[in-house]
Scaffold this motif. Sequence first.
Motif, mmCIF file in Angstrom:
data_model
loop_
_atom_site.group_PDB
_atom_site.id
_atom_site.type_symbol
_atom_site.label_atom_id
_atom_site.label_comp_id
_atom_site.label_asym_id
_atom_site.label_seq_id
_atom_site.Cartn_x
_atom_site.Cartn_y
_atom_site.Cartn_z
ATOM 1 N N SER A 182 0.839 -1.197 0.000
ATOM 2 C CA SER A 182 0.000 0.000 0.000
ATOM 3 C C SER A 182 0.878 1.254 0.000
ATOM 4 O O SER A 182 2.106 1.175 -0.016
ATOM 5 C CB SER A 182 -0.876 -0.004 1.261
ATOM 6 O OG SER A 182 -0.045 0.053 2.415
ATOM 7 N N VAL A 228 5.073 -3.250 -6.215
ATOM 8 C CA VAL A 228 3.993 -2.477 -6.825
ATOM 9 C C VAL A 228 3.191 -1.850 -5.691
ATOM 10 O O VAL A 228 2.693 -2.559 -4.816
ATOM 11 C CB VAL A 228 3.078 -3.360 -7.704
ATOM 12 C CG1 VAL A 228 1.821 -2.602 -8.110
ATOM 13 C CG2 VAL A 228 3.828 -3.814 -8.949
ATOM 14 N N VAL A 269 0.018 0.143 -4.361
ATOM 15 C CA VAL A 269 -1.385 0.251 -4.772
ATOM 16 C C VAL A 269 -2.053 1.416 -4.047
ATOM 17 O O VAL A 269 -2.038 1.480 -2.816
ATOM 18 C CB VAL A 269 -2.152 -1.051 -4.473
ATOM 19 C CG1 VAL A 269 -3.592 -0.959 -4.979
ATOM 20 C CG2 VAL A 269 -1.433 -2.249 -5.095
ATOM 21 N N GLU A 270 -2.661 2.311 -4.814
ATOM 22 C CA GLU A 270 -3.455 3.385 -4.221
ATOM 23 C C GLU A 270 -4.887 2.905 -4.048
ATOM 24 O O GLU A 270 -5.419 2.178 -4.899
ATOM 25 C CB GLU A 270 -3.415 4.637 -5.104
ATOM 26 C CG GLU A 270 -4.130 5.830 -4.486
ATOM 27 C CD GLU A 270 -3.869 7.133 -5.221
ATOM 28 O OE1 GLU A 270 -4.842 7.891 -5.430
ATOM 29 O OE2 GLU A 270 -2.710 7.383 -5.578
ATOM 30 N N ASP A 299 -8.489 -2.855 -6.940
ATOM 31 C CA ASP A 299 -7.380 -1.896 -6.951
ATOM 32 C C ASP A 299 -6.044 -2.601 -7.149
ATOM 33 O O ASP A 299 -5.156 -2.105 -7.868
ATOM 34 C CB ASP A 299 -7.361 -1.093 -5.653
ATOM 35 C CG ASP A 299 -8.478 -0.059 -5.588
ATOM 36 O OD1 ASP A 299 -9.055 0.264 -6.641
ATOM 37 O OD2 ASP A 299 -8.777 0.425 -4.478
ATOM 38 N N ALA A 305 -3.509 -2.033 -10.390
ATOM 39 C CA ALA A 305 -2.114 -1.619 -10.236
ATOM 40 C C ALA A 305 -1.167 -2.623 -10.891
ATOM 41 O O ALA A 305 -0.168 -2.233 -11.520
ATOM 42 C CB ALA A 305 -1.772 -1.469 -8.753
ATOM 43 N N SER A 359 -1.128 -2.365 -14.698
ATOM 44 C CA SER A 359 -0.349 -1.243 -15.219
ATOM 45 C C SER A 359 1.147 -1.571 -15.272
ATOM 46 O O SER A 359 1.900 -0.926 -15.999
ATOM 47 C CB SER A 359 -0.581 0.011 -14.362
ATOM 48 O OG SER A 359 0.001 -0.134 -13.076
ATOM 49 N N LYS A 360 1.566 -2.562 -14.467
ATOM 50 C CA LYS A 360 2.950 -3.053 -14.483
ATOM 51 C C LYS A 360 2.890 -4.577 -14.501
ATOM 52 O O LYS A 360 3.156 -5.236 -13.495
ATOM 53 C CB LYS A 360 3.705 -2.563 -13.255
ATOM 54 C CG LYS A 360 3.788 -1.038 -13.155
ATOM 55 C CD LYS A 360 4.481 -0.617 -11.868
ATOM 56 C CE LYS A 360 4.549 0.907 -11.756
ATOM 57 N NZ LYS A 360 5.188 1.347 -10.497
#
Length: 271
Positions: free
Chosen positions: A167, A192, A194-195, A213, A217, A220-221
């Motif tokens: 997080s 990674v 995560v927002e 979420d 995330a 995206s990666k």
Amino acid sequence: GQLLGRPEPVDVLGPLDRLIEAGIQCHTQIVLCPGVNDGYELKRSIFDLAERQPGVVSVGVVPLGLTRFRKNLPDLAPVTPEVARATLDEIHQHQAALLPKLGSNFAYAADEFYLLADRDLPTREAYDGFPLVENGVGMVRRFLDDFDASFEDLRSTPTIRVCLVTSILGGHFIPMIVDRLNDLPNITARSVIVENEFLGPRITVSGLLSGQDIAGALESKPPLPEEVVILPPNCVNHDGFFLDDLNPRNLEERLGSRVVVGTYNLANCLK
């Protein structure tokens, strides 16, 4: 009473005293709301509870979490880095006063305060056996110490490629863990962060991340097929579901990579 929607004051200590009189030991928690129960009110709360030791064993002070779902609720200010620093200074003063009398620090600040304030976490001894670790009080210290204690054992593990999900708050220390893992010839690691869009960006702890979420995330990666995605251990419930009813298997199907729920001892998890 204001925060509970009650016009009259709420008697908290009366029911607590009845529990103590019944022989029940209590671990207590103060949710710090800036401008409401900080400063003098925080001091009064801690010392009122300390007077009830050993019936009250400990008190944890945690920051309030403001979600994006706040319609018709009291207007509350967030805990900023400045508030976190001031709160830590106060709690440390109270610990110094209480330790000689009670034999323990008694009042403990949640890890979030130290991370927000960008201050070093207390030593293991300062947590007096971690009575409130499941509430996020000392969890990071124990995690880091356990990783240090088991780090050398990782040199004998097979070659592995891992992606550590964390997080916003975890982003304060997980990248350092990743750097140390990448110093080992047999481990390739990345993180990674995560927002939280599910509950809102002010919710920054790993235990309140949703599956959606996390998936977003990671997409995206994207992880490589041979990469193992390791989730924070507290982001699923006892039945293995995230807050939004997805589960790690759903993420595996969506990402095409293995997804596992980690443990608080990361080195043992990797082994």
